[in-house]
Structure formats: structure tokens, C-alpha cells
Design an enzyme around this catalytic site. Structure first.
Site, PDB file in Angstrom:
ATOM      1  N   ASP A 134      58.006 -52.742  21.943  1.00 57.63           N
ATOM      2  CA  ASP A 134      58.199 -51.251  21.767  1.00 57.63           C
ATOM      3  C   ASP A 134      58.254 -50.736  20.355  1.00 57.63           C
ATOM      4  OD1 ASP A 134      57.370 -49.625  23.380  1.00 57.63           O
ATOM      5  OD2 ASP A 134      59.353 -48.987  23.574  1.00 57.63           O
ATOM      6  N   CYS A 188      45.183 -52.154  42.827  1.00 59.05           N
ATOM      7  CA  CYS A 188      45.485 -51.054  43.689  1.00 59.05           C
ATOM      8  C   CYS A 188      45.029 -50.378  44.558  1.00 59.05           C
ATOM      9  CB  CYS A 188      45.429 -50.385  42.397  1.00 59.05           C
ATOM     10  SG  CYS A 188      46.823 -50.343  41.382  1.00 59.05           S
ATOM     11  N   CYS A 194      50.829 -42.969  43.918  1.00 53.66           N
ATOM     12  CA  CYS A 194      50.973 -42.496  42.339  1.00 53.66           C
ATOM     13  C   CYS A 194      50.955 -41.317  42.177  1.00 53.66           C
ATOM     14  CB  CYS A 194      51.872 -44.009  41.999  1.00 53.66           C
ATOM     15  SG  CYS A 194      49.727 -44.277  41.221  1.00 53.66           S
ATOM     16  N   CYS A 198      53.606 -37.821  41.610  1.00 47.05           N
ATOM     17  CA  CYS A 198      53.803 -37.290  40.072  1.00 47.05           C
ATOM     18  C   CYS A 198      53.944 -35.880  40.382  1.00 47.05           C
ATOM     19  CB  CYS A 198      52.655 -37.433  39.527  1.00 47.05           C
ATOM     20  SG  CYS A 198      53.326 -37.066  37.649  1.00 47.05           S
ATOM     21  N   CYS A 241      61.749 -41.105  34.308  1.00 48.05           N
ATOM     22  CA  CYS A 241      61.697 -40.880  35.676  1.00 48.05           C
ATOM     23  C   CYS A 241      60.966 -42.007  36.247  1.00 48.05           C
ATOM     24  CB  CYS A 241      60.689 -39.695  35.761  1.00 48.05           C
ATOM     25  SG  CYS A 241      59.757 -38.998  37.548  1.00 48.05           S
ATOM     26  N   CYS A 248      55.645 -46.830  44.602  1.00 47.26           N
ATOM     27  CA  CYS A 248      53.994 -47.985  44.895  1.00 47.26           C
ATOM     28  C   CYS A 248      54.908 -48.774  45.485  1.00 47.26           C
ATOM     29  CB  CYS A 248      54.312 -48.839  43.163  1.00 47.26           C
ATOM     30  SG  CYS A 248      53.053 -49.876  43.030  1.00 47.26           S
TER      31      CYS A 248
END
EC number: 1.17.99.6
Length: 310
Positions: A134, A188, A194, A198, A241, A248
Site C-alpha cells: 500500500d 454481490c 453498502c 453510506c 469508516c 455487508c
């Protein structure tokens, strides 16, 4: 007799990684137009680094000479559901993303990946390669998906059918030819939990997240004042967050991690809602020396707390 790929995967699990997969080091043809469109729409906000090294982001052979394989690993950070392992979810406390409960994952993953690379040198031979966590232009979720470790969900996080999405991702890019794994399929379905959950409407379409509207962006990446238009929408999140992951359905399979470094910091657990505004620079450095929270700096945390508390 084990193949080199099998040896690497076995060692990865021995080192504590939860999953390991391999993809051929090649140009990410499907991701290229998506990344370009995302940047063109300025969905990276002030994350200028996302627009840098566009070509390297899409082709690992520009990061490691003569790269042949990308080895992706996942390391679980889910704290479990026991109250002593998580921050209280009440009006007396502010919320911190679960990935930041303990030691900065960059340290932990990098050490494990270096051990894996050392093993490769010892057991397989002279192999050129680099470890990535990352901090370089590597599309880690894309590579993890290509190596069969999961699929990128509608919230743009990698999802694994066995353990959900609370994972850190790391890679070894190697000039070693290895048997690649195939990608898995998307699971999914018609679910939109999700997207619906949000609070800042950052998931602007299935599989498309406007990073500049995400609570994680506001609380970590944004260096200036938080826009008043999102006032009252943070649900007490002071750093990061987890809402889109928490709702999920696949995370019902999440299991508690086994990495002591990721355990909830006792100091972090004692900070009450109003204490965040009073943190001094000295205390900040002491508490968060090896924590992901140091990324936002003391002033950023104080700004976030005041935005939520006032």
C-alpha cells in the site's frame, strides 16, 4: 514434489497470512479505462498521489524488471465481536476504523513479506523481486482478484467468500515464472446494502466509489476544513469508516484475527468522546507512534473530533 507456487503458498500460510494467490504479471487492461475515468472525474479529491505513476499502476513490469508473477496475500484484521476487543459503540466514544486498532499494518505486512521473500531466495534461488504494502503504485485489490482471492465488491473492497472483507493486502512482484490462479466470480448479486448505508453517498454507482465523498477521505486524507454539507453525517467516525463493510452480508463469515499486533490498543480504548479534542502533541506522539492514526496528525484528529462534537 511441490511446485514453486505450492511452496510459496505453504510458506505464506505458515507466516500467518490467511490467503495467498498468484497472477501473471501483465498489463491490467480492464482496470486501465476505469482508473482513467475515475481520475478524470476527480474522484481521488486531494489524493494527488493516485494520479501519479499511471503506467506503473497498471503494469508491474515497470516496477520490477522482467516481472513474471504477482503473489498476493491477505491478512485478516477483524477484531471479533467480544466487547473487550472493540471500541464501544455508544455516545460516550468516537469510532475508529478497525484496521487502526493496533500497530500500523505497513510494519506488520512488510516484515512478513520480507520473510516470504527470504524463503524464496533460500528455497528456490536467485529471484528478483520486491515487496509492496500500500505504499507504491500497485493496484492491490485488482491483483488479489486476479489471483483468485476474492472479487471487488460494490463498495470497491475485496470480498472473500470464506472471511468477508476485513483484510490487509500485500504483494510480492517477482521475476519468477509461477503457476497462476484464475480469478473467482462476483457474488454481490442484487444486494445494495453498502450503497444504501453510506451516509455521504460516496458509492455513486455499483463498484464506483467517489473517494472524495468518503468519510475515510474526510477524516484521513483531507488536509483542509471538512465541508459543512456533510455535517451530522459522520455517525461518530473520527478516523476512517467501516459502515459499508459492517453492513455487508459476507462479513457474517468474518473470523477474529490471530495477529497480536492488531489487537485494540489499551490507550485507544480509554479515549472518551471529548478527550479527542484535548490531545496534546506530546500525548499524540506517545499514543500513536506505531499506529495508523499518526497519518492524520494531531491537528487532523482534533479537527475531526470538533467537527463531530460541536
Amino acid at each position: 514434489m511441490l511446485t514453486n507456487a505450492q511452496k510459496i503458498k505453504a510458506k505464506a500460510l505458515e507466516l500467518g497470512f490467511d490467503f495467498c494467490g498468484i497472477a501473471k504479471a501483465d498489463f491490467l487492461a480492464e482496470e486501465a479505462p476505469r482508473l482513467e475515468a475515475w481520475l478524470t472525474r476527480n474522484m481521488h479529491g486531494q489524493m494527488g498521489y493516485m494520479a501519479n505513476h499511471f503506467d506503473k499502476r497498471l503494469d508491474p513490469r515497470l516496477l520490477v524488471d522482467d516481472a513474471k508473477s504477482v503473489v498476493s496475500v491477505l491478512l485478516n484484521y477483524y477484531p471479533g465481536d467480544e466487547p473487550e476487543n472493540r471500541l464501544p459503540d455508544d455516545d460516550e466514544h468516537l469510532k475508529v476504523s478497525k484496521y487502526a486498532y493496533g500497530t500500523d499494518y505497513h510494519f506488520v505486512l512488510k516484515d512478513k513479506l520480507k520473510d516470504l521473500l527470504t524463503f524464496i531466495h533460500t528455497e528456490i534461488g536467485e529471484v528478483g523481486g520486491r515487496a509492496f504494502v500500500d505504499s507504491a503504485p500497485v493496484m492491490d485489490k485488482a491483483w488479489a482478484a486476479k489471483s483468485g482471492l476474492g472479487w471487488v465488491g460494490k463498495h470497491s473492497n475485496l470480498l472473500n467468500r470464506k472471511m468477508g472483507s476485513f483484510f490487509f493486502i500485500g504483494e510480492l512482484i517477482l521475476d519468477l515464472e509461477l503457476d497462476p490462479d484464475g480469478p473467482t466470480t462476483d457474488h454481490c448479486g442484487t444486494c445494495t446494502r453498502c450503497i444504501d448505508a453510506c451516509p455521504t453517498d460516496a458509492i455513486v454507482a455499483p463498484y464506483v466509489v467517489d473517494g472524495s465523498r468518503c468519510i475515510s477521505y474526510y477524516t484521513i486524507e483531507l488536509k483542509e476544513a471538512i465541508p459543512q454539507e456533510v455535517k451530522g453525517k459522520f455517525d461518530n467516525w473520527v478516523f476512517g469508516c467501516d459502515i459499508c463493510q459492517d453492513v455487508c452480508p459476507w462479513n457474517r463469515f468474518a473470523k477474529p484475527h490471530k495477529t497480536p499486533d492488531f489487537k485494540l490498543s489499551p490507550e485507544l480504548a480509554t479515549i472518551k468522546k471529548n478527550d479527542w479534542e484535548e490531545i496534546t502533541e506530546e500525548l499524540f506522539r506517545e499514543l500513536f507512534r506505531r499506529s495508523p492514526l499518526k497519518r492524520t496528525k494531531r491537528d487532523g484528529l482534533v479537527r475531526n473530533a470538533r467537527f463531530i462534537n460541536k
